[in-house]
Design a protein around this motif. Structure first.
Motif, PDB file in Angstrom:
ATOM      1  N   PRO A 239     -10.611 -12.345  -2.803  1.00 17.57           N
ATOM      2  CA  PRO A 239      -9.607 -11.637  -2.005  1.00 17.57           C
ATOM      3  C   PRO A 239      -8.436 -11.169  -2.873  1.00 17.57           C
ATOM      4  O   PRO A 239      -8.001 -11.865  -3.791  1.00 17.57           O
ATOM      5  N   VAL A 240      -7.962  -9.960  -2.564  1.00 17.38           N
ATOM      6  CA  VAL A 240      -6.832  -9.367  -3.274  1.00 17.38           C
ATOM      7  C   VAL A 240      -5.689  -9.163  -2.291  1.00 17.38           C
ATOM      8  O   VAL A 240      -5.879  -8.552  -1.227  1.00 17.38           O
ATOM      9  N   TYR A 241      -4.490  -9.660  -2.635  1.00 20.03           N
ATOM     10  CA  TYR A 241      -3.278  -9.496  -1.824  1.00 20.03           C
ATOM     11  C   TYR A 241      -2.310  -8.637  -2.625  1.00 20.03           C
ATOM     12  O   TYR A 241      -1.997  -8.958  -3.775  1.00 20.03           O
ATOM     13  N   ALA A 242      -1.836  -7.559  -2.015  1.00 11.61           N
ATOM     14  CA  ALA A 242      -1.053  -6.581  -2.767  1.00 11.61           C
ATOM     15  C   ALA A 242       0.237  -6.218  -2.056  1.00 11.61           C
ATOM     16  O   ALA A 242       0.367  -6.370  -0.831  1.00 11.61           O
ATOM     17  N   THR A 243       1.192  -5.713  -2.836  1.00 14.55           N
ATOM     18  CA  THR A 243       2.418  -5.170  -2.268  1.00 14.55           C
ATOM     19  C   THR A 243       2.141  -3.757  -1.751  1.00 14.55           C
ATOM     20  O   THR A 243       1.065  -3.204  -1.956  1.00 14.55           O
ATOM     21  N   SER A 244       3.126  -3.177  -1.105  1.00 11.98           N
ATOM     22  CA  SER A 244       2.920  -1.896  -0.420  1.00 11.98           C
ATOM     23  C   SER A 244       2.815  -0.699  -1.365  1.00 11.98           C
ATOM     24  O   SER A 244       2.519   0.410  -0.919  1.00 11.98           O
ATOM     25  N   HIS A 245       3.027  -0.913  -2.652  1.00 14.40           N
ATOM     26  CA  HIS A 245       3.100   0.208  -3.588  1.00 14.40           C
ATOM     27  C   HIS A 245       1.786   0.981  -3.716  1.00 14.40           C
ATOM     28  O   HIS A 245       1.768   2.098  -4.224  1.00 14.40           O
ATOM     29  N   LEU A 246       0.680   0.392  -3.275  1.00 13.85           N
ATOM     30  CA  LEU A 246      -0.600   1.089  -3.424  1.00 13.85           C
ATOM     31  C   LEU A 246      -0.888   2.043  -2.269  1.00 13.85           C
ATOM     32  O   LEU A 246      -1.937   2.693  -2.237  1.00 13.85           O
ATOM     33  N   TYR A 247       0.049   2.162  -1.293  1.00 17.02           N
ATOM     34  CA  TYR A 247      -0.193   3.038  -0.150  1.00 17.02           C
ATOM     35  C   TYR A 247       1.082   3.769   0.226  1.00 17.02           C
ATOM     36  O   TYR A 247       2.125   3.138   0.426  1.00 17.02           O
ATOM     37  N   ASN A 248       1.004   5.104   0.328  1.00 19.48           N
ATOM     38  CA  ASN A 248       2.201   5.896   0.641  1.00 19.48           C
ATOM     39  C   ASN A 248       2.196   6.448   2.059  1.00 19.48           C
ATOM     40  O   ASN A 248       2.999   7.305   2.410  1.00 19.48           O
ATOM     41  N   GLY A 249       1.282   5.934   2.893  1.00 13.54           N
ATOM     42  CA  GLY A 249       1.250   6.366   4.274  1.00 13.54           C
ATOM     43  C   GLY A 249       0.362   7.558   4.537  1.00 13.54           C
ATOM     44  O   GLY A 249       0.180   7.952   5.685  1.00 13.54           O
ATOM     45  N   LYS A 250      -0.201   8.159   3.489  1.00 16.86           N
ATOM     46  CA  LYS A 250      -1.068   9.319   3.650  1.00 16.86           C
ATOM     47  C   LYS A 250      -2.528   8.871   3.526  1.00 16.86           C
ATOM     48  O   LYS A 250      -2.952   8.419   2.462  1.00 16.86           O
ATOM     49  N   GLU A 251      -3.284   8.991   4.613  1.00 21.59           N
ATOM     50  CA  GLU A 251      -4.676   8.550   4.593  1.00 21.59           C
ATOM     51  C   GLU A 251      -5.524   9.417   3.664  1.00 21.59           C
ATOM     52  O   GLU A 251      -5.407  10.639   3.655  1.00 21.59           O
ATOM     53  N   SER A 252      -6.352   8.749   2.889  1.00 17.08           N
ATOM     54  CA  SER A 252      -7.305   9.431   2.023  1.00 17.08           C
ATOM     55  C   SER A 252      -8.567   8.575   2.008  1.00 17.08           C
ATOM     56  O   SER A 252      -8.824   7.818   1.069  1.00 17.08           O
ATOM     57  N   THR A 253      -9.338   8.667   3.092  1.00 18.27           N
ATOM     58  CA  THR A 253     -10.435   7.724   3.301  1.00 18.27           C
ATOM     59  C   THR A 253     -11.497   7.794   2.220  1.00 18.27           C
ATOM     60  O   THR A 253     -12.133   6.786   1.915  1.00 18.27           O
ATOM     61  N   THR A 254     -11.693   8.960   1.640  1.00 20.30           N
ATOM     62  CA  THR A 254     -12.712   9.077   0.587  1.00 20.30           C
ATOM     63  C   THR A 254     -12.284   8.336  -0.666  1.00 20.30           C
ATOM     64  O   THR A 254     -13.021   7.490  -1.197  1.00 20.30           O
TER      65      THR A 254
END
Length: 361
Positions: A239-254
């Motif tokens: 399991p990987v637990y991460a801070t929010s920096h890896l997601y900017n709110g813009k979905e990019s499912t691919t």
């Protein structure tokens, strides 16, 4: 007694001007949105904190009748405020100063910090039953601060760190992760045994078995490399637990399929799809929200908090449910953010729940 007039100290020039403008636009958009809904909103007066000294900022604010100040944003200026015994106005600074404590009763500090998120990652992982961690963080100031915060909370709970790795743009992530997982040691043992017995042995590499999670601080481009590398080195189940920096709110499912299974803290703003205010901001500043989405959200919350500082002081258990989290006031007059948690599923972050923090000291 609602606040009638707020002075806003933000950089309108200099290196922090883009960040300051995003926060300013968030404040203004939230004020306009509240007015359209019939709410009473305070008057806003803006001052360039990059071109005026702190004394000049306060003199200007008092001269126009402001009751509360939002800002400054610069860590150096917030640290300077910490050194003062008093301030002429209640002040919601938009950063943390470098001093651990201050006796200034009019200074409140609110920030979207990597430290807060790292500490909450440690709490969530512990609640999930994890005990022994690997950490992978940037070899930078903010990466170091996040690592220190994670370690402090993790070890206070009883967790242990098996190994730490830090990376930069020049780091080979594959080799770093292979070393942390000790797959190379497994291969060395196989070669050694083959040499001793002078025959080719059947061999299946194994990763170390004394770990049950990884703590990750990374942007999306780096984070997308981590899960495939873990899978390559026989740790797809880690399991990987991460801070929010890896997601900017813009979905990019691919592209984000490689983040599947990652647990991350995320500000409610990024998971909120029905907010008219968010939609208006993204339509007005589409390019800026890609990079500064958190700061627009911070601006909307700063306006809420500035009008409710008295309430938060009078009612210690009260919360403001904002765009950047569930906000409450700690005893040291810093604003504590409780974040939402999500897990990437099929390239999308799926919300888990709010994580309640222990009573702050």
């Amino acid at each position: 007694n609602p606040i009638q007039h707020i002075a806003v100290f933000l950089p309108q020039s200099g290196p922090l001007s883009k960040a300051g403008n995003a926060i300013r636009d968030g404040i203004v958009a939230a004020s306009i949105d509240a007015k359209t809904q019939g709410a009473s909103t305070p008057k806003l007066s803006f001052f360039d904190s990059n071109s005026l000294s702190l004394d000049q900022l306060y003199r200007s604010a008092i001269s126009i009748g402001a009751e509360v100040a939002i800002g400054p944003l610069s860590k150096n200026k917030v640290t300077e405020l910490q050194k003062r015994s008093t301030l002429p106005l209640r002040t919601l600074a938009l950063n943390y100063g470098t001093h651990s404590a201050t006796n200034n009763k009019n200074l409140f500090q609110y920030a979207i910090s990597a430290e807060d998120e790292a500490s909450q990652a440690a709490k969530v992982a512990w609640q999930d039953g994890k005990k022994r961690a690997l950490t992978l963080t940037p070899s930078s100031d903010w990466g170091g601060r996040a690592l220190s915060a994670f370690e402090a909370t993790w070890q206070k709970q009883g967790g242990s760190i098996a190994e730490r790795a830090m990376y930069s743009s020049k780091t080979n992530l594959g080799l770093s992760i292979e070393k942390m997982l000790e797959v190379d040691k497994s291969e060395k043992r196989w070669r050694h045994m083959s040499q001793l017995l002078d025959q080719k042995l059947e061999f299946e590499p194994r990763r170390r078995q004394d770990i049950d999670m990884m703590f990750l601080v990374a942007t999306s481009s780096t984070a997308r490399q981590v899960k495939p590398v873990l899978a390559f080195y026989y740790a797809s189940d880690l399991p990987v637990y991460a801070t929010s920096h890896l997601y900017n709110g813009k979905e990019s499912t691919t592209r984000d399929q490689d983040l599947n299974g990652v647990h991350l803290c995320v500000i409610p703003w990024f998971l909120e799809n029905s907010s008219g205010l968010k939609r208006q901001i993204e339509e007005a500043w589409p390019d800026e929200t890609n990079r500064y989405g958190r700061l627009f959200a911070m601006g909307t919350d700063a306006l809420q908090l500035a009008g409710r500082l008295r309430m938060l002081e009078a009612l210690p258990d009260s919360k403001v449910f904002g765009a950047t989290g569930a906000l409450s006031l700690k005893r040291d007059k810093t604003i504590q953010r409780q974040l939402q948690w999500a897990t990437f599923v099929r390239g999308r972050p799926v919300m888990r729940q709010y994580i309640e923090s222990p009573t702050s000291e």
